[in-house]
Write an enzyme that holds these catalytic residues in place. Sequence first.
Site, PDB file in Angstrom:
ATOM      1  N   ARG A  46     -15.922  33.887   9.550  1.00 60.93           N
ATOM      2  CA  ARG A  46     -15.802  34.225  10.974  1.00 60.93           C
ATOM      3  C   ARG A  46     -15.570  32.981  11.828  1.00 60.93           C
ATOM      4  NH1 ARG A  46     -15.638  38.984  12.921  1.00 60.93           N
ATOM      5  NH2 ARG A  46     -15.931  40.540  11.305  1.00 60.93           N
ATOM      6  N   HIS A  62     -11.894  32.137  11.245  1.00 62.97           N
ATOM      7  CA  HIS A  62     -11.145  33.196  11.933  1.00 62.97           C
ATOM      8  C   HIS A  62     -11.104  32.934  13.445  1.00 62.97           C
ATOM      9  CE1 HIS A  62      -9.947  37.388  12.710  1.00 62.97           C
ATOM     10  NE2 HIS A  62     -11.013  37.566  13.466  1.00 62.97           N
TER      11      HIS A  62
END
Lengths: 211, 211
Positions: A37, A40
């Site tokens: 994450r 990302h």
Amino acid sequence: MEFIKQPMAIERRSMELIAPYIEGLSLSEAEKKVYSRIIHAAGDVEYAPIIRISETAVEEGIAALRGGADIYTDVEMVRTGINKRKLASFGGAVHCRIQDPEIAAQAKAQGVTRSLAAMRSFGAALTGSVVAIGNAPTALFEVLRLVREEGVRPACIVGIPVGFVGAADSKKALAENRLVPYITVEGTKGGSPIAAAAVNAMLYEIDNSRD
Amino acid sequence: MEFIKQPMAIERRSMELIAPYIEGLSLSEAEKKVYSRIIHAAGDVEYAPIIRISETAVEEGIAALRGGADIYTDVEMVRTGINKRKLASFGGAVHCRIQDPEIAAQAKAQGVTRSLAAMRSFGAALTGSVVAIGNAPTALFEVLRLVREEGVRPACIVGIPVGFVGAADSKKALAENRLVPYITVEGTKGGSPIAAAAVNAMLYEIDNSRD
């Protein structure tokens, strides 16, 4: 022009593309989610080798959030980025005082940043909480002072301030602390979406473990 | 522990540290501010060679904001990051519909992202505005479709979505457009603070030019 428009398909594909960059690292499944994450959110695979997570940090962060712990942030952008609906489903809320006029007055009087004054004002309330800092090195230095000098004990400090003045030093100090579990990134990179991504990764793990 | 606690001193020192990384580039003073604030927001000097600004973009963006233009963002984090008090001093406001229940319903019905549906709903209102996209490639693709197919003409598109699915392609499409001035970044990197930083750099230039 053809492009993927379904949110779930976009996220799945993104995680597939990130996976090779963290494959070789010795990480728990939950830690992999935190790494993925962060990468990302930054669109930057070069985060993989500079993320630093203390041994129990993700476990402690998840346990606290599952138990309804609150989150304390340095700036509004971190608060905005955190999935507050998910957090509230466990009983937690996000606190940020940077726009509080009382904090602004204290900061001005003391000649410090508003985010430092805000963290100082939380004080003992930080014990048992998740602290999420995505902008201000001064806020992270102040939390570390509260830990060292006033016995404050957050369950987990997500400390990922950004920039060229103090950020790297404050994160180094966090990574050298042995009193509180932490998630951080080496060097100058970081920011609000990065800190929020690490928190959200932990929140989403709680859902997964209930499936 | 000694560290700089005064906000103005921190910012000044940060900009001094960034200056050498953009020195060699052929940029106007206002463009230098956009570069510096982007690098500052990411804590990442490797942005310097991948920022792309069309010839008149900063000039057009500043002129629009000075004249009271509104800003349209894809996500709440970009809205949060923009200096709304400064913007309001010229008469502008920030619009973001990603959390609007009507948009959520449209997105679900059409099988598209909420940020795409939100941009579509703004339509002709985007003409003369500053568009600031910091998260969703789908939002940027939709704005480019509105430009190409429906004659919509923002004064300046700050298009810096982030990630591994569509972001690089959407930014390439933006940089290849010859109809609307743009500020963007090559590749997968980007994000809300980056888009907000570019907008704020333009806002702060207006103040400077009034000094």
